[in-house]
Enzyme design. Structure first.
Site, PDB file in Angstrom:
ATOM      1  N   GLY A 187      31.958  34.397  37.759  1.00 11.95           N
ATOM      2  CA  GLY A 187      31.547  35.451  38.694  1.00 11.95           C
ATOM      3  C   GLY A 187      31.739  36.842  38.121  1.00 11.95           C
ATOM      4  N   ASP A 245      26.937  27.353  39.164  1.00 13.02           N
ATOM      5  CA  ASP A 245      27.667  27.356  40.438  1.00 13.02           C
ATOM      6  C   ASP A 245      28.991  26.636  40.181  1.00 13.02           C
ATOM      7  OD1 ASP A 245      28.742  26.748  42.912  1.00 13.02           O
ATOM      8  OD2 ASP A 245      26.822  26.245  43.834  1.00 13.02           O
ATOM      9  N   VAL A 246      30.101  27.365  40.291  1.00 12.09           N
ATOM     10  CA  VAL A 246      31.396  26.778  39.929  1.00 12.09           C
ATOM     11  C   VAL A 246      31.825  25.633  40.846  1.00 12.09           C
ATOM     12  CG1 VAL A 246      32.279  28.850  38.766  1.00 12.09           C
ATOM     13  CG2 VAL A 246      32.729  28.519  41.229  1.00 12.09           C
ATOM     14  N   SER A 286      44.570  36.367  46.112  1.00 13.48           N
ATOM     15  CA  SER A 286      44.388  37.554  46.972  1.00 13.48           C
ATOM     16  C   SER A 286      45.673  37.833  47.731  1.00 13.48           C
ATOM     17  CB  SER A 286      43.269  37.295  47.979  1.00 13.48           C
ATOM     18  OG  SER A 286      43.269  38.300  48.972  1.00 13.48           O
ATOM     19  N   TYR A 290      39.440  31.691  53.902  1.00 16.09           N
ATOM     20  CA  TYR A 290      39.657  32.432  52.646  1.00 16.09           C
ATOM     21  C   TYR A 290      41.146  32.445  52.280  1.00 16.09           C
ATOM     22  CZ  TYR A 290      39.250  36.498  49.461  1.00 16.09           C
ATOM     23  OH  TYR A 290      39.286  37.353  48.386  1.00 16.09           O
ATOM     24  N   ALA A 305      42.264  29.064  50.994  1.00 11.21           N
ATOM     25  CA  ALA A 305      41.801  28.836  49.614  1.00 11.21           C
ATOM     26  C   ALA A 305      42.635  29.661  48.632  1.00 11.21           C
ATOM     27  CB  ALA A 305      40.316  29.194  49.486  1.00 11.21           C
ATOM     28  N   LYS A 306      42.913  30.909  48.992  1.00  2.74           N
ATOM     29  CA  LYS A 306      43.635  31.799  48.065  1.00  2.74           C
ATOM     30  C   LYS A 306      45.107  31.388  47.946  1.00  2.74           C
ATOM     31  CE  LYS A 306      40.227  34.409  46.740  1.00  2.74           C
ATOM     32  NZ  LYS A 306      39.752  34.330  45.352  1.00  2.74           N
ATOM     33  N   ILE A 357      40.206  45.939  47.066  1.00  4.15           N
ATOM     34  CA  ILE A 357      39.525  46.506  45.894  1.00  4.15           C
ATOM     35  C   ILE A 357      38.068  46.796  46.275  1.00  4.15           C
ATOM     36  CG2 ILE A 357      38.958  46.133  43.446  1.00  4.15           C
ATOM     37  CD1 ILE A 357      42.000  45.909  43.967  1.00  4.15           C
TER      38      ILE A 357
END
Ligand code: NAP
Length: 247
Positions: free
Chosen positions: A12, A63-64, A142, A155, A158-159, A188
């Site tokens: 990415g 696509d990872v 994150s 999210y 996952a992080k 960010i």
């Protein structure tokens, strides 16, 4: 492992934090594979910036979250540059909404890219790294993976998962000369965050002790440090780059 003439895959990395990491590594003499999902224009732009500065780079669509794509990413890198020394698992997406409104697809898509992608790419590069008995992997987590965030249960899960994965793989690979670390950026400014309403951005700013929103370069230089010989005694760590947001 000196950085010059080593080979990195940054997932990415056509835009945002990944692009800054690709440029930072290239400036240190690393040959960089710029992976992207759909925005070939941005990936080619990144490759051009690296080449214009005298570096070596190619763009590879993959696509990872797809095993076949990841296999092709690794194959193409090896054909092009002959080895893989560094992997930065940076690709990520958001599908933000409160839990009660979160659809199964919102959960599955975030898990597929943000967590399964890290597993697939790490496993795929590890064979070569184990053989050469060296390598450095950095996973982009994150602040939300450490502290949680309303509206981001998928999210954040996952992080946070990335942090557990990082520590586990760091333990598995330490005796083979492969270091695995994570970086937990705060807020960010990229396409991912640029779309937040202004009121929300002002609220976030109030929670940042250093008093400014982060730049992709703030994260990139920490990643460069983590993959460099200067960090040769560090593994399994998660470094926060968040202006003090999480403390
Ligand atoms: P961004 O500007 O939205 O860029 C995301 C990048 O990921 C793009 O290059 C995109 O490719 C790529 N990508 C998305 N899905 C992919 C897939 N399935 N396979 C391969 N590549 C894929 O995001 P960003 O803000 O730079 O974020 C980069 C990483 O930092 C993410 O992991 C994010 O979760 C993390 N992070 C960001 C912040 C922040 O405040 N921005 C904070 C903490 C953590 P295309 O260009 O082809 O679409």
């Amino acid at each position: 492992m000196m950085l010059k003439d080593s080979v990195a895959i940054v997932t990415g990395s056509g835009r945002g934090i990944g692009q800054a990491i690709a440029l930072e590594l290239a400036t240190a003499g690393v040959k960089v594979v710029v992976n992207y999902a759909g925005r070939s224009d941005k990936a080619e732009e990144t490759v051009e910036l690296i080449r214009a500065a005298g570096g070596e780079s190619v763009a590879v669509q993959a696509d990872v979250s797809q095993q076949a794509d990841v296999d092709r990413l690794i194959r193409t890198t090896l054909e092009q540059f002959g080895k893989i020394d560094i992997l930065v698992n940076n690709a990520g997406i958001t599908r933000d909404t409160l839990l009660l409104r979160m659809k199964e697809a919102d959960w599955d898509e975030v898990m597929a890219t943000n967590l399964k992608g890290v597993f697939l790419c790490t496993k795929a590069v590890s064979k070569g790294m184990l053989k050469q008995r060296s390598g450095a992997i950095v996973n982009i987590s994150s602040v939300v993976g450490l502290s949680g965030n309303a509206g981001q249960a998928n999210y954040a899960a996952a992080k946070a998962g990335i942090i557990g994965f990082t520590k586990s793989v760091a333990k598995e690979f330490a005796s083979r000369g492969i270091r695995v670390n994570a970086v937990a950026p705060g807020y960010i400014l990229t396409d991912m965050t640029g779309t937040l309403p202004e009121g929300m951005q002002t609220d976030i700013l109030r929670g940042i002790p250093l008093g400014r929103i982060g730049r992709p370069e703030d994260v990139a230089c920490v990643v460069r440090f983590l993959v460099s010989p200067e960090a040769s005694y560090m593994t399994g760590q998660t470094l926060s780059v968040d202006g003090g947001m999480e403390m």
